[in-house]
Motif scaffolding. Sequence first.
Motif, PDB file in Angstrom:
ATOM      1  N   CYS A  66      -7.347  13.580   4.335  1.00  0.00           N
ATOM      2  CA  CYS A  66      -5.994  14.130   4.461  1.00  0.00           C
ATOM      3  C   CYS A  66      -4.913  13.298   3.777  1.00  0.00           C
ATOM      4  O   CYS A  66      -3.773  13.739   3.692  1.00  0.00           O
ATOM      5  N   HIS A  67      -5.229  12.105   3.328  1.00  0.00           N
ATOM      6  CA  HIS A  67      -4.229  11.281   2.633  1.00  0.00           C
ATOM      7  C   HIS A  67      -4.938  10.349   1.656  1.00  0.00           C
ATOM      8  O   HIS A  67      -6.138  10.076   1.795  1.00  0.00           O
ATOM      9  N   THR A  68      -4.183   9.893   0.670  1.00  0.00           N
ATOM     10  CA  THR A  68      -4.686   8.937  -0.314  1.00  0.00           C
ATOM     11  C   THR A  68      -3.681   7.814  -0.423  1.00  0.00           C
ATOM     12  O   THR A  68      -2.474   8.052  -0.486  1.00  0.00           O
ATOM     13  N   ALA A  69      -4.183   6.585  -0.466  1.00  0.00           N
ATOM     14  CA  ALA A  69      -3.318   5.424  -0.653  1.00  0.00           C
ATOM     15  C   ALA A  69      -3.715   4.744  -1.958  1.00  0.00           C
ATOM     16  O   ALA A  69      -4.836   4.901  -2.447  1.00  0.00           O
ATOM     17  N   VAL A  70      -2.776   3.982  -2.490  1.00  0.00           N
ATOM     18  CA  VAL A  70      -3.021   3.221  -3.712  1.00  0.00           C
ATOM     19  C   VAL A  70      -2.554   1.796  -3.461  1.00  0.00           C
ATOM     20  O   VAL A  70      -1.432   1.573  -2.995  1.00  0.00           O
ATOM     21  N   VAL A  71      -3.435   0.839  -3.776  1.00  0.00           N
ATOM     22  CA  VAL A  71      -3.105  -0.582  -3.627  1.00  0.00           C
ATOM     23  C   VAL A  71      -3.844  -1.374  -4.696  1.00  0.00           C
ATOM     24  O   VAL A  71      -5.049  -1.220  -4.873  1.00  0.00           O
ATOM     25  N   ASP A  72      -3.118  -2.159  -5.442  1.00  0.00           N
ATOM     26  CA  ASP A  72      -3.705  -3.043  -6.464  1.00  0.00           C
ATOM     27  C   ASP A  72      -4.630  -2.298  -7.423  1.00  0.00           C
ATOM     28  O   ASP A  72      -5.660  -2.823  -7.827  1.00  0.00           O
ATOM     29  N   GLY A  73      -4.303  -1.053  -7.757  1.00  0.00           N
ATOM     30  CA  GLY A  73      -5.110  -0.277  -8.687  1.00  0.00           C
ATOM     31  C   GLY A  73      -6.287   0.442  -8.060  1.00  0.00           C
ATOM     32  O   GLY A  73      -7.021   1.150  -8.739  1.00  0.00           O
ATOM     33  N   TYR A  74      -6.494   0.265  -6.758  1.00  0.00           N
ATOM     34  CA  TYR A  74      -7.578   0.935  -6.046  1.00  0.00           C
ATOM     35  C   TYR A  74      -7.030   2.124  -5.259  1.00  0.00           C
ATOM     36  O   TYR A  74      -5.925   2.074  -4.740  1.00  0.00           O
ATOM     37  N   ALA A  75      -7.869   3.164  -5.141  1.00  0.00           N
ATOM     38  CA  ALA A  75      -7.560   4.285  -4.254  1.00  0.00           C
ATOM     39  C   ALA A  75      -8.206   4.015  -2.903  1.00  0.00           C
ATOM     40  O   ALA A  75      -9.317   3.489  -2.832  1.00  0.00           O
ATOM     41  N   ILE A  76      -7.497   4.360  -1.852  1.00  0.00           N
ATOM     42  CA  ILE A  76      -8.023   4.285  -0.484  1.00  0.00           C
ATOM     43  C   ILE A  76      -7.905   5.694   0.067  1.00  0.00           C
ATOM     44  O   ILE A  76      -6.809   6.171   0.347  1.00  0.00           O
ATOM     45  N   GLU A  77      -9.030   6.364   0.191  1.00  0.00           N
ATOM     46  CA  GLU A  77      -9.051   7.775   0.572  1.00  0.00           C
ATOM     47  C   GLU A  77      -9.445   7.932   2.034  1.00  0.00           C
ATOM     48  O   GLU A  77     -10.528   7.516   2.437  1.00  0.00           O
ATOM     49  N   GLY A  78      -8.541   8.480   2.822  1.00  0.00           N
ATOM     50  CA  GLY A  78      -8.856   8.780   4.204  1.00  0.00           C
ATOM     51  C   GLY A  78      -8.677   7.606   5.151  1.00  0.00           C
ATOM     52  O   GLY A  78      -7.960   6.653   4.862  1.00  0.00           O
ATOM     53  N   HIS A  79      -9.356   7.677   6.275  1.00  0.00           N
ATOM     54  CA  HIS A  79      -9.143   6.774   7.407  1.00  0.00           C
ATOM     55  C   HIS A  79      -9.974   5.494   7.294  1.00  0.00           C
ATOM     56  O   HIS A  79     -10.794   5.178   8.164  1.00  0.00           O
ATOM     57  N   LYS A  92      -8.836  -5.038   3.305  1.00  0.00           N
ATOM     58  CA  LYS A  92      -8.673  -6.484   3.079  1.00  0.00           C
ATOM     59  C   LYS A  92      -9.860  -7.057   2.318  1.00  0.00           C
ATOM     60  O   LYS A  92      -9.697  -7.856   1.396  1.00  0.00           O
ATOM     61  N   ARG A  93     -11.067  -6.642   2.702  1.00  0.00           N
ATOM     62  CA  ARG A  93     -12.271  -7.132   2.017  1.00  0.00           C
ATOM     63  C   ARG A  93     -12.287  -6.668   0.561  1.00  0.00           C
ATOM     64  O   ARG A  93     -12.625  -7.444  -0.333  1.00  0.00           O
ATOM     65  N   VAL A 143       3.487  -1.191   4.052  1.00  0.00           N
ATOM     66  CA  VAL A 143       3.135   0.176   3.672  1.00  0.00           C
ATOM     67  C   VAL A 143       4.390   0.940   3.289  1.00  0.00           C
ATOM     68  O   VAL A 143       5.400   0.883   3.990  1.00  0.00           O
ATOM     69  N   GLU A 144       4.303   1.656   2.185  1.00  0.00           N
ATOM     70  CA  GLU A 144       5.343   2.612   1.802  1.00  0.00           C
ATOM     71  C   GLU A 144       4.708   3.992   1.871  1.00  0.00           C
ATOM     72  O   GLU A 144       3.797   4.302   1.103  1.00  0.00           O
ATOM     73  N   ALA A 145       5.154   4.786   2.819  1.00  0.00           N
ATOM     74  CA  ALA A 145       4.621   6.129   3.013  1.00  0.00           C
ATOM     75  C   ALA A 145       5.463   7.132   2.236  1.00  0.00           C
ATOM     76  O   ALA A 145       6.686   7.094   2.282  1.00  0.00           O
ATOM     77  N   HIS A 146       4.775   8.010   1.520  1.00  0.00           N
ATOM     78  CA  HIS A 146       5.432   9.038   0.698  1.00  0.00           C
ATOM     79  C   HIS A 146       4.948  10.406   1.159  1.00  0.00           C
ATOM     80  O   HIS A 146       3.749  10.689   1.098  1.00  0.00           O
ATOM     81  N   ILE A 173       0.867  -1.174   0.000  1.00  0.00           N
ATOM     82  CA  ILE A 173       0.000   0.000   0.000  1.00  0.00           C
ATOM     83  C   ILE A 173       0.903   1.222   0.000  1.00  0.00           C
ATOM     84  O   ILE A 173       1.719   1.399   0.907  1.00  0.00           O
ATOM     85  N   ASN A 174       0.785   2.049  -1.022  1.00  0.00           N
ATOM     86  CA  ASN A 174       1.528   3.301  -1.111  1.00  0.00           C
ATOM     87  C   ASN A 174       0.638   4.416  -0.588  1.00  0.00           C
ATOM     88  O   ASN A 174      -0.455   4.639  -1.119  1.00  0.00           O
ATOM     89  N   VAL A 175       1.092   5.083   0.464  1.00  0.00           N
ATOM     90  CA  VAL A 175       0.317   6.147   1.090  1.00  0.00           C
ATOM     91  C   VAL A 175       0.969   7.489   0.769  1.00  0.00           C
ATOM     92  O   VAL A 175       2.163   7.681   1.004  1.00  0.00           O
ATOM     93  N   TYR A 176       0.165   8.408   0.241  1.00  0.00           N
ATOM     94  CA  TYR A 176       0.627   9.746  -0.115  1.00  0.00           C
ATOM     95  C   TYR A 176       0.030  10.719   0.896  1.00  0.00           C
ATOM     96  O   TYR A 176      -1.193  10.846   0.997  1.00  0.00           O
TER      97      TYR A 176
END
Length: 144
Positions: free
Chosen positions: A74-87, A94-95, A50-53, A25-28
């Motif tokens: 306040c942050h956006t993550a990217v994993v497997d082509g999906y965006a994960i926005e926020g908390h 996982k689901r 997690v790789e935090a940027h 998971i890349n977190v920006y």
Amino acid sequence: MKIRKTFLAAMLAMPVLAMAAAPVINVYKSATCGCCEAWVKHLRDNGFKVEAHNVANPSDTREKMGIPDRFGSCHTAVVDGYAIEGHVPAAEVKRLLATKPKAKGLAVPAMPLGSPGMEGARKDAYDVLLVLPDGSSKVYQHYN
């Protein structure tokens, strides 16, 4: 005896193989945001690599991933082509990765108290939203 050694070697290698297969998971995020660091810790505590940027404008990643501003946090993550926005709780990430729905990703808009990384004395109800390809959303999971 040779079979036992081979079996033992295979069993010892399984956790390594499982970890290697898990997506990163890349977190920006902003370098100065404590709640972003707390969310990264939540992900790591729940088995994610997690790789935090630290970036000047975390919202640039949200825009690049096609997540509308109304779902911003306040942050956006990217994993497997999906965006994960926020908390977003790790359980929902996982689901998402297990079910792979047609979606842009997940979002917890704003920064609700009690969500991962925003823990404290107060705990507000909030929704994890599944952001659909057309930019609309539906409730993926509700938390009280």
